[in-house]
Design a protein around this motif. Structure first.
Motif, PDB file in Angstrom:
ATOM      1  N   VAL A  51     -33.594  24.793  29.547  1.00 20.73           N
ATOM      2  CA  VAL A  51     -33.286  25.698  30.479  1.00 20.73           C
ATOM      3  C   VAL A  51     -33.733  27.026  30.004  1.00 20.73           C
ATOM      4  N   GLU A  52     -33.562  27.479  28.779  1.00 21.17           N
ATOM      5  CA  GLU A  52     -33.901  28.645  28.245  1.00 21.17           C
ATOM      6  C   GLU A  52     -34.612  28.351  27.073  1.00 21.17           C
ATOM      7  N   PRO A  53     -35.874  28.031  27.158  1.00 22.40           N
ATOM      8  CA  PRO A  53     -36.775  27.426  25.814  1.00 22.40           C
ATOM      9  C   PRO A  53     -37.073  28.471  25.051  1.00 22.40           C
ATOM     10  N   GLU A  54     -36.690  29.857  25.562  1.00 20.08           N
ATOM     11  CA  GLU A  54     -37.154  30.862  24.279  1.00 20.08           C
ATOM     12  C   GLU A  54     -36.134  31.348  23.368  1.00 20.08           C
ATOM     13  N   GLN A  55     -34.707  30.394  23.531  1.00 18.47           N
ATOM     14  CA  GLN A  55     -33.391  30.981  22.974  1.00 18.47           C
ATOM     15  C   GLN A  55     -33.730  30.603  21.307  1.00 18.47           C
ATOM     16  N   VAL A  56     -33.275  31.388  20.410  1.00 17.67           N
ATOM     17  CA  VAL A  56     -33.487  31.597  18.939  1.00 17.67           C
ATOM     18  C   VAL A  56     -32.065  31.086  18.515  1.00 17.67           C
ATOM     19  N   LEU A  57     -31.034  31.374  19.252  1.00 13.01           N
ATOM     20  CA  LEU A  57     -29.738  31.326  18.529  1.00 13.01           C
ATOM     21  C   LEU A  57     -28.641  31.002  19.663  1.00 13.01           C
ATOM     22  N   ARG A  58     -27.701  30.170  19.306  1.00 10.31           N
ATOM     23  CA  ARG A  58     -26.632  29.787  20.182  1.00 10.31           C
ATOM     24  C   ARG A  58     -25.308  30.214  19.462  1.00 10.31           C
ATOM     25  N   TYR A  59     -24.508  30.970  20.149  1.00 12.06           N
ATOM     26  CA  TYR A  59     -23.377  31.534  19.472  1.00 12.06           C
ATOM     27  C   TYR A  59     -21.988  30.960  20.610  1.00 12.06           C
ATOM     28  N   GLN A  60     -21.007  30.483  19.669  1.00 15.50           N
ATOM     29  CA  GLN A  60     -19.724  30.261  20.385  1.00 15.50           C
ATOM     30  C   GLN A  60     -18.662  29.748  19.360  1.00 15.50           C
ATOM     31  N   ARG A  61     -17.942  30.874  18.736  1.00 15.63           N
ATOM     32  CA  ARG A  61     -17.027  30.513  17.598  1.00 15.63           C
ATOM     33  C   ARG A  61     -16.182  29.619  18.000  1.00 15.63           C
ATOM     34  N   GLY A  62     -16.073  28.491  17.009  1.00 19.49           N
ATOM     35  CA  GLY A  62     -15.023  27.568  17.252  1.00 19.49           C
ATOM     36  C   GLY A  62     -15.414  26.409  18.131  1.00 19.49           C
ATOM     37  N   GLY A  63     -16.953  26.511  18.620  1.00 22.46           N
ATOM     38  CA  GLY A  63     -17.475  25.361  19.391  1.00 22.46           C
ATOM     39  C   GLY A  63     -18.063  24.303  18.585  1.00 22.46           C
ATOM     40  N   VAL A  64     -18.951  23.684  19.241  1.00 23.16           N
ATOM     41  CA  VAL A  64     -19.380  22.369  18.825  1.00 23.16           C
ATOM     42  C   VAL A  64     -21.099  22.651  18.672  1.00 23.16           C
ATOM     43  N   PRO A  65     -21.597  22.417  17.512  1.00 23.58           N
ATOM     44  CA  PRO A  65     -23.346  22.700  17.595  1.00 23.58           C
ATOM     45  C   PRO A  65     -23.741  21.627  18.437  1.00 23.58           C
ATOM     46  N   LEU A  66     -25.051  22.062  18.857  1.00 21.69           N
ATOM     47  CA  LEU A  66     -26.130  21.202  19.511  1.00 21.69           C
ATOM     48  C   LEU A  66     -26.969  20.490  18.494  1.00 21.69           C
ATOM     49  N   TRP A  67     -26.613  19.443  18.238  1.00 18.17           N
ATOM     50  CA  TRP A  67     -27.469  18.635  17.130  1.00 18.17           C
ATOM     51  C   TRP A  67     -28.705  17.921  17.840  1.00 18.17           C
ATOM     52  N   VAL A  68     -29.715  17.893  16.779  1.00 17.46           N
ATOM     53  CA  VAL A  68     -30.846  17.343  17.325  1.00 17.46           C
ATOM     54  C   VAL A  68     -31.128  16.149  16.843  1.00 17.46           C
ATOM     55  N   SER A  69     -30.067  15.594  16.172  1.00 14.27           N
ATOM     56  CA  SER A  69     -30.313  14.193  15.805  1.00 14.27           C
ATOM     57  C   SER A  69     -28.572  13.556  15.612  1.00 14.27           C
ATOM     58  N   ARG A  70     -28.637  12.097  15.710  1.00 16.75           N
ATOM     59  CA  ARG A  70     -27.421  11.593  15.324  1.00 16.75           C
ATOM     60  C   ARG A  70     -27.310  11.585  13.686  1.00 16.75           C
ATOM     61  N   GLN A  71     -28.323  11.422  13.142  1.00 20.64           N
ATOM     62  CA  GLN A  71     -28.318  11.411  11.520  1.00 20.64           C
ATOM     63  C   GLN A  71     -28.031  13.132  10.912  1.00 20.64           C
ATOM     64  N   HIS A  72     -27.279  12.827   9.796  1.00 20.38           N
ATOM     65  CA  HIS A  72     -27.056  14.153   9.140  1.00 20.38           C
ATOM     66  C   HIS A  72     -26.251  15.083   9.791  1.00 20.38           C
ATOM     67  N   GLN A  73     -25.142  14.530  10.639  1.00 18.89           N
ATOM     68  CA  GLN A  73     -24.191  15.647  11.347  1.00 18.89           C
ATOM     69  C   GLN A  73     -23.122  15.611  10.068  1.00 18.89           C
ATOM     70  N   PRO A  74     -22.469  16.628   9.764  1.00 13.80           N
ATOM     71  CA  PRO A  74     -21.479  17.172   8.671  1.00 13.80           C
ATOM     72  C   PRO A  74     -20.007  16.452   9.617  1.00 13.80           C
ATOM     73  N   MET A  75     -19.334  15.734   8.264  1.00 20.51           N
ATOM     74  CA  MET A  75     -18.136  15.221   8.481  1.00 20.51           C
ATOM     75  C   MET A  75     -17.048  16.445   8.320  1.00 20.51           C
ATOM     76  N   VAL A  76     -16.130  16.506   8.723  1.00 21.95           N
ATOM     77  CA  VAL A  76     -15.117  17.359   8.308  1.00 21.95           C
ATOM     78  C   VAL A  76     -14.915  17.671   6.920  1.00 21.95           C
ATOM     79  N   THR A  77     -15.068  16.771   5.998  1.00 22.49           N
ATOM     80  CA  THR A  77     -15.176  16.762   4.534  1.00 22.49           C
ATOM     81  C   THR A  77     -16.197  17.561   4.044  1.00 22.49           C
ATOM     82  N   ASP A  78     -17.298  17.602   4.708  1.00 28.87           N
ATOM     83  CA  ASP A  78     -18.605  18.280   4.220  1.00 28.87           C
ATOM     84  C   ASP A  78     -18.426  19.740   4.400  1.00 28.87           C
ATOM     85  N   ILE A  79     -17.444  20.251   5.187  1.00 26.33           N
ATOM     86  CA  ILE A  79     -17.130  21.597   5.527  1.00 26.33           C
ATOM     87  C   ILE A  79     -16.247  22.153   4.478  1.00 26.33           C
TER      88      ILE A  79
END
Length: 348
Positions: free
Chosen positions: A248-276
């Motif tokens: 929708v906005e292919p030129e975006q270099v950054l996504r900001y939402q404090r307290g939100g959820v990241p847009l992951w690129v893969s099912r693999q290597h997403q952090p668990m709560v204990t990883d942070i």
């Protein structure tokens, strides 16, 4: 969700007292106390100094101590340090100030009026490296005694790139290949994304007849085929969602939402709560923003043919309380997620 985009801007508009969000060039430090030096921003893999990548100005209205607040991201340029999903070549720092502070006027300066920041640095006795912009302390050119450096390496680099001719003369502009190209980051709210029709998974599934034998020619069991298809389907759905959202906005270099959820690129290597890890103050860390792969094009480090640097996304987690304990620059946490070779990760 706020999206960040790269724009050209006059360099003076990216000075600290204009409170910019920016990429490349030298950092525009917020607090002038405890400004990081070369040791603070060294790579955790090779121990060489990292280079400034970007900063995001993100004040918090609910916290008087965060009237001004900026997050800084540094990256090692040694390509061998950038192994798969490794966060070691990156460092993130948070700096914040109340509205009434020792460095900036209570009322903001006119954004269209060019005002030098040098007198503020001189007033507080802050010496920044002419090459990278980090804290140089008292180390300076022995000949002209005007230019400061954080290391002998940067002094030599500056000498070879113009200071030899300009030493003891009026300052001449010098550019460095060491630094990334400098841009302003501007933001706008993410527009709605058109979702695929319910149940339309035709583009997401892997046909069983395409994986009906392993490399040795042995047939898979029905259960193994179903398990493989299920994993491939989940992986493809996440990557397809990633591509649809950024399309929708292919030129975006950054996504900001404090307290939100990241847009992951893969099912693999997403952090668990204990990883942070929690902040040293005891508060948990929450997601604040992520850096998108499009930035690589602007920073000119995306050429994989010659061993370039790459990432799927860089997710930044910061103290939920945005504490003021310790130094003026608080180190925060970064999670790197790369593209998975098992997914159709061709960039579009």
């Amino acid at each position: 969700m706020e999206l960040g985009f790269i724009e050209n801007a006059d360099s003076w508009k990216l000075s600290p007292h204009y409170f910019p969000s920016k990429a490349g060039g030298r950092p525009s430090w917020l607090s002038l106390g405890d400004v990081p030096d070369m040791k603070d921003i060294s790579c955790k893999s090779c121990n060489k100094q990292c280079v400034f990548l970007l900063q995001v100005y993100c004040p918090l209205d609910a916290n008087d101590n965060c009237f001004h607040r900026t997050l800084f991201l540094f990256m090692c340029q040694n390509r061998t340090c950038h192994s798969h999903n490794s966060r070691l070549p990156f460092s993130v720092f948070r700096s914040q100030l109340p509205r009434r502070n020792d460095y900036y006027e209570f009322e903001p300066i006119d954004a269209d009026l060019e005002v030098s920041f040098s007198p503020i640095l001189e007033k507080h006795g802050i010496n920044l490296c002419r090459v990278c912009g980090c804290n140089a302390g008292s180390k300076k050119c022995a000949k002209c005694s005007k230019i400061y450096y954080c290391s002998r390496e940067h002094q030599l680099l500056h000498w070879k790139n113009g200071h030899k001719e300009s030493c003891c003369k009026d300052n001449l502009p010098v550019s460095f290949k060491l630094l990334f190209p400098e841009y302003e980051i501007v933001t706008e709210t993410e527009p709605p994304c058109v979702q695929p029709a319910d149940g339309d998974d035709r583009a997401l599934t892997t046909p069983l007849h395409d994986v009906e034998a392993d490399g040795s020619g042995n047939a898979y069991s029905t259960a193994e085929l179903e398990e493989m298809a299920m994993k491939a389907t989940k992986e493809d759905k996440i990557f397809l969602n990633f591509k649809e959202r950024i399309s929708v906005e292919p030129e975006q270099v950054l996504r900001y939402q404090r307290g939100g959820v990241p847009l992951w690129v893969s099912r693999q290597h997403q952090p668990m709560v204990t990883d942070i890890p929690p902040c040293p103050c005891g508060s948990k860390r929450i997601f604040e923003f992520q850096v998108m792969p499009q930035l690589l094009l602007h920073m000119k480090v995306d050429s994989l043919d010659d061993g370039g640097i790459d990432w799927g996304t860089l997710a930044i987690y910061t103290c939920e309380a945005s504490c003021s304990e310790g130094k003026d620059y608080h180190e925060e946490f970064l999670w790197k997620q790369d593209y998975e070779k098992t997914a159709d990760t061709a960039k579009s």
